[in-house]
Design an enzyme around this catalytic site. Sequence first.
Site, mmCIF file in Angstrom:
data_model
loop_
_atom_site.group_PDB
_atom_site.id
_atom_site.type_symbol
_atom_site.label_atom_id
_atom_site.label_comp_id
_atom_site.label_asym_id
_atom_site.label_seq_id
_atom_site.Cartn_x
_atom_site.Cartn_y
_atom_site.Cartn_z
ATOM 1 N N ASP A 1 -0.480 -4.545 -3.843
ATOM 2 C CA ASP A 1 -1.428 -3.459 -4.152
ATOM 3 C C ASP A 1 -0.813 -2.092 -3.880
ATOM 4 O OD1 ASP A 1 -3.230 -5.544 -4.578
ATOM 5 O OD2 ASP A 1 -4.015 -5.445 -2.549
ATOM 6 N N ASP B 1 0.822 -1.225 0.000
ATOM 7 C CA ASP B 1 0.000 0.000 0.000
ATOM 8 C C ASP B 1 0.851 1.269 0.000
ATOM 9 O OD1 ASP B 1 -2.057 -1.769 0.100
ATOM 10 O OD2 ASP B 1 -2.737 -1.269 2.107
#
Length: 676
Positions: free
Chosen positions: A532, A509
């Site tokens: 991600d 992240d």
Amino acid sequence: MKNLKKIINLFFCLLALCTSAQVHNKSWENITDQEEGSWFASDDAKEIAENVLLYQREIGGWPKNIQMQNPLSSDEKKNLIALKKDLNDITTDNRATYQEMVFLSKIYRQIPDERYKNAFLDGLNYLLTAQYENGGWPQFFPTPKGYYSHITYNDDSMVNILSILKEIKDKSDYFSIKPSDAILKKVEVAFNKGIDCILKTQYLQNGVLTAWCAQHDENSLLPAKARAYELPSLSGQESVNIVLLLMSIENPSKEIITAVEQAKIWFEKTKITGYKEVRIPIENSKKPEKILVKDSNAEPIWARFMNLDDNVPFFCGRDGIKKASYAEISQERRLGYSWYNNRAKKILNDYPAWKIKTDVWAKKVELEKNTVPKDEFNIIVAQDGTGDYKSIQEAINHSPAFPYRRISIKVKNGVYYEKVKIPEWNPSISLIGESKENTIITYDDYFNKINLGRNSTFYTQTFLVEGDDFIAQNLTIKNTSGPVGQAVALAINANRTLVSNCNILGNQDTLYLSGTDSKQYFSNCYIEGTVDFIFGKATALFENCTIHSLKNASVTAASTPEGIAYGFVFKNCKLTSEPKITDVYLGRPWRIYAKTVFINCDLGKHIKPLAWDNWSKTESEKTSFFAEYNCRGEGFQPTKRVLWSYQLNKIEAEKYTIENCMGTEFSKIIKETYLK
């Protein structure tokens, strides 16, 4: 001749035994306090150093009241090794951890053994980790119980910690072991937080600042009780070194100056004159009796405990009941505790010279304020004090709210260890670094450290942008917490944001892009992470960027809202990875209407042939939009893609212009700023 050799050998053996005996007859405190010199290169010192390393726990700290110089048996050494992971009894009380770090520094200067250096740095990390968010330290960490959890000034515990941090922060030569620049920034932050805690805990008596209690509640910051005979009070002992620490700070703030001045007044007010403490031998006892006698020539003394409301001295036994004199408490407590001291005379002696020095400094600051007005629209940040502010957040905090024109904040090279926030009321800020490589904004929050529940991710960011029309150039923004879960480096919850020539570094992240129908543009940036690491619901256009994967995972996790035309768009970007990384997805849908497109990108061999993952959301295969056009590289295998992704044709790809993705008005700004 043989007899002579035997005599000489015997002499040196006896000399060694005598030297060793002299060392072991000293207390650990005396050994650590002795001046640096050749003794710290001796065999005795090295033997003691081995003990110090053995007693240190894996978390970095040491237990208290250990005479480190005492020889250890093989069984004792085995027991200490077995205790390495034990988290109990680790403390800074009674100079524990402080003394061991001082000793390691002194021996390392003579013998640069990396084990000494690493143990010292582990001790430093222990101190940094043990600090409360409010700046205080508990007496024991990580398992404080009862009053051990209080912010502890008792026996100078917190002052000793701050003294270590100050020497390191000031880059003095007191410690031979020098931490990295990143650790130095953490040390500076911890020291400043500690001083702030001291200022906040100075007791306000009838509206007037006075002194400190030996311990303060870790939540309310109010004076707190410790042992039965240590009631909430003002301390005529622990407060002394707190004040001396504040007096040692160069170029003190107004708050520090006020704290010292008010404490000095309090010490003047509470001194006891015309009395002295004398000790009378007691038959069959090693401890002499203590009594207070009149003496007109006696130096001032101060009581260790004074009432919070009126400064009247009091004394307590183990029953916890206040007494007016220590003659009224048990002999065991009377003799086993220090009830009076004369430490504050150093404050009164040093104060006049300190006052002259600080008055000169205060006048200089006032003169600079009056003669060098700041341009509030052109601000310079420099850690060395040559700019308008030393920290980025300080510059932002002093920027005009809702300005009529753009504010330029130029940041000189340095490692800025701080959480930075551009609030909603500070739009139109340009943050421009001196160089991408050397202007570094860093912090180390992560999900479990924040520990605020399931949404902790959104509090971890090093840099948060909420003000619209933000521009960032020539910066490195990173989250240094490592592979420990969600840990955001840059979070943008604003519209019309431009980020150019920046490094955005993290793990899971790394880059969070949000905002309702917001537009965000990235040019010539390097972005790296693991899981991600580019995620959110904003419409974001990345041009000529390098996107680097640190592990097998997914590059993007878009959560594009339903009805939004463009989500994440990558044009002319290069996707790279660490060696041996072979299973990376281009993206997956954080929410089912996710949109992510790669156009004219160079895809490394780490990209999986399937390229896209549905995140176990089969409905997203119909609602999301994942596409590519005219990409290249070993990772571009269009015939092997998942059936629900798209390969755009030329006409479809031509729609992904700056104007269409970013809007006409914003695209004009982008072209004027970046595409001249």
